[in-house]
Design a protein around this motif. Structure first.
Motif, mmCIF file in Angstrom:
data_model
loop_
_atom_site.group_PDB
_atom_site.id
_atom_site.type_symbol
_atom_site.label_atom_id
_atom_site.label_comp_id
_atom_site.label_asym_id
_atom_site.label_seq_id
_atom_site.Cartn_x
_atom_site.Cartn_y
_atom_site.Cartn_z
ATOM 1 N N GLN A 25 0.809 -1.211 0.000
ATOM 2 C CA GLN A 25 0.000 0.000 0.000
ATOM 3 C C GLN A 25 0.849 1.270 0.000
ATOM 4 O O GLN A 25 0.320 2.379 -0.028
ATOM 5 N N PRO B 148 -11.006 2.625 -9.945
ATOM 6 C CA PRO B 148 -9.847 2.124 -9.193
ATOM 7 C C PRO B 148 -8.695 3.119 -9.144
ATOM 8 O O PRO B 148 -7.983 3.197 -8.138
ATOM 9 N N PRO C 222 -4.207 5.250 0.455
ATOM 10 C CA PRO C 222 -4.577 3.952 1.027
ATOM 11 C C PRO C 222 -5.815 4.078 1.902
ATOM 12 O O PRO C 222 -6.036 5.122 2.528
ATOM 13 N N GLN C 223 -6.659 3.027 1.932
ATOM 14 C CA GLN C 223 -7.856 3.075 2.780
ATOM 15 C C GLN C 223 -7.467 3.163 4.246
ATOM 16 O O GLN C 223 -8.034 3.949 5.007
ATOM 17 N N SER D 95 -7.367 4.792 -5.563
ATOM 18 C CA SER D 95 -6.014 4.323 -5.248
ATOM 19 C C SER D 95 -5.067 5.472 -4.919
ATOM 20 O O SER D 95 -3.896 5.227 -4.572
ATOM 21 N N ARG E 242 -1.633 -0.143 -4.445
ATOM 22 C CA ARG E 242 -2.998 0.244 -4.048
ATOM 23 C C ARG E 242 -3.979 -0.007 -5.184
ATOM 24 O O ARG E 242 -5.118 -0.423 -4.954
ATOM 25 N N LEU E 243 -3.525 0.227 -6.426
ATOM 26 C CA LEU E 243 -4.390 -0.002 -7.584
ATOM 27 C C LEU E 243 -4.786 -1.476 -7.664
ATOM 28 O O LEU E 243 -5.973 -1.804 -7.843
ATOM 29 N N ARG E 244 -3.822 -2.372 -7.500
ATOM 30 C CA ARG E 244 -4.124 -3.805 -7.538
ATOM 31 C C ARG E 244 -5.053 -4.203 -6.390
ATOM 32 O O ARG E 244 -5.944 -5.032 -6.557
ATOM 33 N N HIS E 245 -4.843 -3.574 -5.222
ATOM 34 C CA HIS E 245 -5.695 -3.845 -4.063
ATOM 35 C C HIS E 245 -7.135 -3.432 -4.335
ATOM 36 O O HIS E 245 -8.078 -4.194 -4.079
ATOM 37 N N PHE E 246 -7.326 -2.220 -4.867
ATOM 38 C CA PHE E 246 -8.685 -1.717 -5.062
ATOM 39 C C PHE E 246 -9.374 -2.345 -6.274
ATOM 40 O O PHE E 246 -10.606 -2.372 -6.329
ATOM 41 N N THR F 142 -10.552 12.462 -3.861
ATOM 42 C CA THR F 142 -10.802 11.360 -4.796
ATOM 43 C C THR F 142 -12.147 11.534 -5.492
ATOM 44 O O THR F 142 -12.309 11.131 -6.650
ATOM 45 N N PHE G 287 1.501 3.428 -5.472
ATOM 46 C CA PHE G 287 0.230 3.609 -6.176
ATOM 47 C C PHE G 287 -0.176 2.324 -6.877
ATOM 48 O O PHE G 287 -1.353 1.938 -6.850
#
Length: 325
Positions: free
Chosen positions: A19, A289, A296-297, A293, A25-29, A240, A22
């Motif tokens: 995280q 996404p 981070p959340q 991203s 985070r993109l893959r996470h979201f 965002t 970027f």
């Protein structure tokens, strides 16, 4: 085997991807907003929750792989709110944002809008946004229903006022050619939606500014409630919400103004709406996404930046808070 080899060791409650970057985070979201999680059955969800509980208590059945554990956590995070532990209503999950929001985006970008149609589509959009913001808020502190109503009314009023006001000004701009007027009119939803989104997030989550949000130490224990962390969380979320509609409401009008001049579409006007819908769906699906991203959340903040009572309650240099989505 290749997937297992590339899969990192499972860590409960931790993101699968880094995280700090970027791309991580993109893959996470992309996982969080995966629409396939909308079709997960109650039985499958309970199996995922049980698997994660078994891992937590050290009683995993033999043969469970890291891939299975990451998939279980992905499904739980997509459906269950991290603070309340309750299921998020399907249309208001982040995984449902694109499927349920795209028809509204298409309606907002239809050409030749009347005042009535502008009001209806802006109302529908802000109603959906309000519910998504509320469903994915930081819920470590209770939010009164009155605050929800105030936020909802403020967001709808600001969106409708700006959109209708800009449309009226464009109609009165006699020096503009019909083609130029139509292109500008199609771009009206962006400033209306972006400003209303800021209003929506601020009003829907205003309670966090007065009550504060929980900040956690390295072990996940609550250190205290911070109004400064709440301000950071709301500002990041609002940013965002400005970035998100930018490509959604700017690119489709530009793309469609070009496509509509093609001879093929001029002779097949019935294809305009389906093509317009696909363009909106693709831009929405790609933009979401990327926008969420940006931060981070579970964001981190230095204790030295927070209230003195937070610094006195922990030895940690950095604490974590749920930004919300």
């Amino acid at each position: 085997m290749a997937e297992s080899a590339a899969c990192p060791a499972f860590q409960l409650g931790r993101p699968r991807y880094d995280q700090g970057s970027f791309f991580g985070r993109l893959r996470h979201f992309v996982d969080i907003i995966d629409p396939s999680t909308l079709f997960v059955s109650e039985k499958r969800l309970n199996e995922c929750i049980k698997l994660l509980d078994d891992y937590k208590h050290g009683s995993l059945p033999p043969g469970v792989s890291d891939v299975q554990l990451w998939e279980a956590q992905k499904i739980k995070q997509a459906i269950i709110h991290p603070d309340t532990g309750e299921k998020i209503f399907m249309p208001f999950r982040m995984s449902g944002y694109v499927p349920f929001g795209t028809p509204i985006v298409i309606g907002l970008l239809l050409p030749n809008q009347t005042v009535v149609s502008t009001i209806i589509w802006q109302w529908l959009n802000q109603s959906h946004n309000a519910c998504v913001n509320y469903a994915n808020r930081n819920a470590t502190k209770p939010t009164p229903t009155s605050k929800f109503i105030q936020g909802y009314a403020g967001a709808v009023t600001s969106a409708v006022s700006i959109a209708v006001g800009l449309n009226v000004l464009i109609q009165k701009a006699n020096k503009l050619s019909p083609a130029t007027r139509m292109i500008i009119q199609r771009l009206v939803p962006f400033p209306a939606v972006a400003s209303a989104n800021i209003c929506n997030v601020g009003l829907m989550r205003h309670n966090e500014l007065s009550e504060g949000i929980d900040v956690l130490d390295n072990n996940g224990n609550v250190v205290g409630s911070s109004r400064i962390a709440a301000r950071h969380a709301i500002m990041e979320t609002a940013f965002t919400r400005v970035v998100l509609p930018m490509p959604i409401f700017v690119l489709p009008p530009i793309i469609m103004s070009y496509l509509e001049r093609l001879r093929f579409l001029q002779s097949n006007r019935r294809l305009l709406l389906p093509i317009h819908s696909v363009v909106c769906l693709v831009t929405f699906g790609l933009s979401l996404p990327v926008a969420i991203s940006l931060f981070p959340q579970m964001s981190q903040i230095e204790v030295s930046c927070l209230e003195p009572e937070i610094a006195m309650a922990t030895d940690c240099k950095v604490v974590t808070y749920n930004k919300g989505l």
